[in-house]
Design a protein around this motif. Sequence first.
Motif, PDB file in Angstrom:
ATOM      1  N   LYS A   1     -54.267 -30.585 -60.995  1.00  0.00           N
ATOM      2  CA  LYS A   1     -53.203 -30.009 -61.829  1.00  0.00           C
ATOM      3  C   LYS A   1     -53.075 -28.508 -61.603  1.00  0.00           C
ATOM      4  CE  LYS A   1     -51.465 -29.532 -66.570  1.00  0.00           C
ATOM      5  NZ  LYS A   1     -50.369 -28.779 -66.059  1.00  0.00           N
ATOM      6  N   GLU A   2     -54.190 -27.821 -61.511  1.00  0.00           N
ATOM      7  CA  GLU A   2     -54.148 -26.370 -61.279  1.00  0.00           C
ATOM      8  C   GLU A   2     -53.509 -26.057 -59.923  1.00  0.00           C
ATOM      9  OE1 GLU A   2     -58.042 -24.851 -63.849  1.00  0.00           O
ATOM     10  OE2 GLU A   2     -58.349 -25.706 -61.844  1.00  0.00           O
ATOM     11  N   ILE A   3     -53.840 -26.833 -58.904  1.00  0.00           N
ATOM     12  CA  ILE A   3     -53.247 -26.636 -57.581  1.00  0.00           C
ATOM     13  C   ILE A   3     -51.745 -26.894 -57.646  1.00  0.00           C
ATOM     14  CG2 ILE A   3     -53.126 -27.532 -55.222  1.00  0.00           C
ATOM     15  CD1 ILE A   3     -56.208 -28.066 -55.493  1.00  0.00           C
ATOM     16  N   HIS A   4     -51.358 -28.000 -58.255  1.00  0.00           N
ATOM     17  CA  HIS A   4     -49.939 -28.335 -58.384  1.00  0.00           C
ATOM     18  C   HIS A   4     -49.176 -27.218 -59.085  1.00  0.00           C
ATOM     19  CE1 HIS A   4     -46.489 -29.850 -60.682  1.00  0.00           C
ATOM     20  NE2 HIS A   4     -46.252 -30.587 -59.607  1.00  0.00           N
ATOM     21  N   ASP A   5     -49.670 -26.796 -60.247  1.00  0.00           N
ATOM     22  CA  ASP A   5     -48.957 -25.794 -61.039  1.00  0.00           C
ATOM     23  C   ASP A   5     -48.897 -24.450 -60.323  1.00  0.00           C
ATOM     24  OD1 ASP A   5     -48.710 -27.830 -62.885  1.00  0.00           O
ATOM     25  OD2 ASP A   5     -50.120 -26.962 -64.338  1.00  0.00           O
ATOM     26  N   ARG A   6     -49.985 -24.063 -59.675  1.00  0.00           N
ATOM     27  CA  ARG A   6     -49.999 -22.811 -58.904  1.00  0.00           C
ATOM     28  C   ARG A   6     -48.981 -22.871 -57.776  1.00  0.00           C
ATOM     29  NH1 ARG A   6     -54.812 -22.375 -54.924  1.00  0.00           N
ATOM     30  NH2 ARG A   6     -53.450 -23.931 -53.965  1.00  0.00           N
ATOM     31  N   ASP A   7     -49.000 -23.985 -57.037  1.00  0.00           N
ATOM     32  CA  ASP A   7     -48.113 -24.099 -55.886  1.00  0.00           C
ATOM     33  C   ASP A   7     -46.643 -24.178 -56.294  1.00  0.00           C
ATOM     34  OD1 ASP A   7     -50.495 -24.018 -54.521  1.00  0.00           O
ATOM     35  OD2 ASP A   7     -50.196 -25.906 -53.452  1.00  0.00           O
ATOM     36  N   VAL A   8     -46.341 -24.878 -57.368  1.00  0.00           N
ATOM     37  CA  VAL A   8     -44.949 -24.927 -57.844  1.00  0.00           C
ATOM     38  C   VAL A   8     -44.515 -23.536 -58.302  1.00  0.00           C
ATOM     39  CG1 VAL A   8     -43.402 -25.852 -59.638  1.00  0.00           C
ATOM     40  CG2 VAL A   8     -44.936 -27.389 -58.378  1.00  0.00           C
ATOM     41  N   ASP A   9     -45.414 -22.791 -58.933  1.00  0.00           N
ATOM     42  CA  ASP A   9     -45.089 -21.418 -59.330  1.00  0.00           C
ATOM     43  C   ASP A   9     -44.792 -20.561 -58.106  1.00  0.00           C
ATOM     44  OD1 ASP A   9     -44.824 -19.309 -61.350  1.00  0.00           O
ATOM     45  OD2 ASP A   9     -46.663 -18.494 -60.468  1.00  0.00           O
ATOM     46  N   TRP A  10     -45.618 -20.676 -57.053  1.00  0.00           N
ATOM     47  CA  TRP A  10     -45.359 -19.933 -55.824  1.00  0.00           C
ATOM     48  C   TRP A  10     -44.022 -20.344 -55.209  1.00  0.00           C
ATOM     49  CZ3 TRP A  10     -50.904 -20.707 -53.517  1.00  0.00           C
ATOM     50  CH2 TRP A  10     -51.737 -19.672 -53.955  1.00  0.00           C
ATOM     51  N   LEU A  11     -43.732 -21.634 -55.250  1.00  0.00           N
ATOM     52  CA  LEU A  11     -42.471 -22.127 -54.712  1.00  0.00           C
ATOM     53  C   LEU A  11     -41.296 -21.518 -55.476  1.00  0.00           C
ATOM     54  CD1 LEU A  11     -41.309 -23.939 -52.533  1.00  0.00           C
ATOM     55  CD2 LEU A  11     -41.557 -25.877 -54.086  1.00  0.00           C
ATOM     56  N   LYS A  12     -41.397 -21.439 -56.790  1.00  0.00           N
ATOM     57  CA  LYS A  12     -40.341 -20.820 -57.607  1.00  0.00           C
ATOM     58  C   LYS A  12     -40.155 -19.351 -57.241  1.00  0.00           C
ATOM     59  CE  LYS A  12     -40.924 -23.801 -61.643  1.00  0.00           C
ATOM     60  NZ  LYS A  12     -41.463 -23.862 -63.023  1.00  0.00           N
ATOM     61  N   GLN A  13     -41.247 -18.650 -56.960  1.00  0.00           N
ATOM     62  CA  GLN A  13     -41.187 -17.225 -56.613  1.00  0.00           C
ATOM     63  C   GLN A  13     -40.628 -16.976 -55.219  1.00  0.00           C
ATOM     64  OE1 GLN A  13     -44.901 -15.041 -57.132  1.00  0.00           O
ATOM     65  NE2 GLN A  13     -45.573 -16.610 -58.576  1.00  0.00           N
ATOM     66  N   SER A  14     -40.719 -17.981 -54.358  1.00  0.00           N
ATOM     67  CA  SER A  14     -40.388 -17.783 -52.942  1.00  0.00           C
ATOM     68  C   SER A  14     -38.880 -17.657 -52.704  1.00  0.00           C
ATOM     69  CB  SER A  14     -40.939 -18.936 -52.106  1.00  0.00           C
ATOM     70  OG  SER A  14     -40.219 -20.122 -52.365  1.00  0.00           O
ATOM     71  N   ASP A  15     -38.566 -17.018 -51.582  1.00  0.00           N
ATOM     72  CA  ASP A  15     -37.183 -16.906 -51.130  1.00  0.00           C
ATOM     73  C   ASP A  15     -36.855 -18.005 -50.126  1.00  0.00           C
ATOM     74  OD1 ASP A  15     -36.518 -14.331 -52.431  1.00  0.00           O
ATOM     75  OD2 ASP A  15     -38.105 -13.569 -51.123  1.00  0.00           O
ATOM     76  N   VAL A  16     -37.883 -18.498 -49.440  1.00  0.00           N
ATOM     77  CA  VAL A  16     -37.686 -19.473 -48.365  1.00  0.00           C
ATOM     78  C   VAL A  16     -38.935 -20.323 -48.217  1.00  0.00           C
ATOM     79  CG1 VAL A  16     -38.448 -17.772 -46.635  1.00  0.00           C
ATOM     80  CG2 VAL A  16     -37.050 -19.712 -45.902  1.00  0.00           C
ATOM     81  N   LEU A  17     -38.735 -21.583 -47.832  1.00  0.00           N
ATOM     82  CA  LEU A  17     -39.851 -22.466 -47.515  1.00  0.00           C
ATOM     83  C   LEU A  17     -39.800 -22.752 -46.023  1.00  0.00           C
ATOM     84  CD1 LEU A  17     -41.497 -25.417 -49.089  1.00  0.00           C
ATOM     85  CD2 LEU A  17     -40.269 -25.897 -47.007  1.00  0.00           C
TER      86      LEU A  17
END
Length: 141
Positions: free
Chosen positions: A55-71
């Motif tokens: 859960k911590e990995i998921h939530d951290r990574d989704v937060d980073w994804l929200k912050q990102s400009d591009v994947l």
Amino acid sequence: MSLKIYFAGSIRAGRADAHIYAKIVDILKKYGSVLTEHVGNPNMTEKGDVLLTDKEIHDRDVDWLKQSDVLVAEVTQVSLGVGYEIGRAVAMGKKTLCLYRPQPDKRLSAMVRGSADITVVDYSEVQVESILESYFKTFIR
């Protein structure tokens, strides 16, 4: 303003391409901050980040994804997690680039290659730098 780049590559589904991920991450650093630099760490195993819960990995990574400009995703190694990240990025309206090394016995999912919201580039390792340079030239104004 520096771009925030989310790089996706297989972790738990296999680390056979970790050396390629490391090369991609190093190149991406020319264009901005790579929020998921750890994906390119050649010392990371298929166990991933063992100090955090799923859960911590998921939530951290989704937060980073929200912050990102591009994947930017390397999608040669089949990974449910990378597919999930791509789907979330598209749903968030993020620019999305998928890099795929054609394999004689495999095909990239039609859900990725067939999406108008995803740029897919077939490549070989020697082409990575020029592909990313071309992509980010059109991205950065």
